[in-house]
Design an enzyme around this catalytic site. Structure first.
Site, short mmCIF file in Angstrom:
data_model
loop_
_atom_site.label_atom_id
_atom_site.label_comp_id
_atom_site.label_asym_id
_atom_site.label_seq_id
_atom_site.Cartn_x
_atom_site.Cartn_y
_atom_site.Cartn_z
N SER A 1 0.84 -1.20 0.00
CA SER A 1 0.00 0.00 0.00
C SER A 1 0.88 1.25 0.00
O SER A 1 1.71 1.42 -0.87
CB SER A 1 -0.97 -0.03 1.18
N HIS B 1 -8.13 1.02 -1.24
CA HIS B 1 -7.95 0.11 -2.38
C HIS B 1 -9.27 -0.44 -2.91
O HIS B 1 -9.35 -1.60 -3.31
CB HIS B 1 -6.97 -1.02 -2.01
#
Length: 303
Positions: A86, A190
């Site tokens: 991430s 996400h």
């Protein structure tokens, strides 16, 4: 064959930067970065409580700063590849020579603010599912309207969606899943919920001049080794609204013949996954400066 990795949001804990400030020059570097991005990294890394550093706009710059600070304390490192989970991909982009530190911190400041704003639109969250078969779990999540936002491998998938969808998941777990653990994050990262942040980040990225990676940069979009700085930046922009495929990153580590993995501060999450998914690979998590000597020894043997 060494891989250097950087963790994502949720790895931070109150006061985790305190011991790092004892290293020569560390406080001055953090103070300079704080001035540059308009965020007191020293305060948030040493004095702020868990709620304060859970804020996406705070957590993300704090994690990148911690990763850069701890990696520089290792001295010269020559990994075969780098990767990040991430927001850790921005840290990894610095390790690979794609972005300068100042550019990375500016980008992550924009990312954190944009994702915090996107998360405020709808009450959303994320939850880790422990155990189970992805072929059973993923369709179950989709039936509930959830996104498999992090495919971490080693029996762990992180689902993301609205608060109501997460509650429904806790009440109706997929077959084979042992536990569903809601995560201390402030949104459904996400996923399509983050689409507004992509536009903000794309605009900020226009001001950057990325260089091509000097070493293999393993993208968490699909585990691919990216050789173009422009493509790395494009992937950094798009990944805020796309799932993280850490499982595919680890497959790439295997293909590269990686024998050791060092996770920068605040390490622990990715080394934990690697211990289960990469048998035989030596792992080390940089949590405090006390781990530096062991990390240097591991690096000397495997880099």
């Amino acid at each position: 064959m060494l891989v250097l990795v950087a963790p994502g949001q949720g790895a931070q804990t109150p006061g985790f930067l305190t011991p790092w400030l004892e290293l020569p020059g560390a406080a001055d570097r953090l103070a300079a970065w704080s001035d540059a991005i308009g965020l007191d990294l020293v305060h948030y890394g040493t004095e702020a409580d868990a709620d304060a550093i859970r804020d996406t706009a705070v957590a993300q710059p704090l994690l990148v700063a911690a990763g850069l600070l701890s990696a520089s304390a290792l001295g010269d490192v020559a990994p075969v590849a780098v990767a990040g989970h991430s927001v850790g991909e921005i840290t990894a982009a610095v390790f690979a020579g794609v972005l300068e530190e100042s550019a990375a911190l500016s980008l992550v400041r924009t990312r954190g603010l944009a994702m915090a704003e996107a998360a405020a639109v709808t009450r959303t969250g994320m939850a880790a599912l422990l155990g189970g078969d992805p072929e059973v779990t993923v369709p179950h999540l989709e039936k509930l309207g959830l996104t498999p936002a992090n495919m971490n491998g080693a029996g762990q998938i992180v689902a993301a969606g609205t608060a109501e969808q997460i509650e429904a998941l806790v009440a109706d777990m997929p077959e084979g899943v042992r536990r569903v653990v809601p995560l201390q994050v402030a949104g459904a990262f996400h996923t399509h919920h983050m689409a507004p942040a992509v536009d903000r980040l794309a605009e900020a990225a226009k001001a950057l001049a990325p260089a091509d990676p000097k070493i293999d940069y393993v993208s968490n979009r699909d585990g691919a080794r990216v050789s173009s700085g422009a493509e790395v930046l494009e992937r950094l922009v798009g990944q805020v609204a796309n799932p993280v495929r850490w499982d595919l990153c680890m497959e790439t580590f295997k293909e590269l013949g990686v024998t050791a993995l060092v996770e920068v501060c605040p390490g622990g999450t990715l080394t934990g996954i690697a211990k289960r998914a990469l048998p035989g690979v030596k792992t080390l998590a940089l949590k405090t400066p006390d781990h530096l000597d062991a990390a240097r020894a591991l690096i000397a043997d495997h880099a």
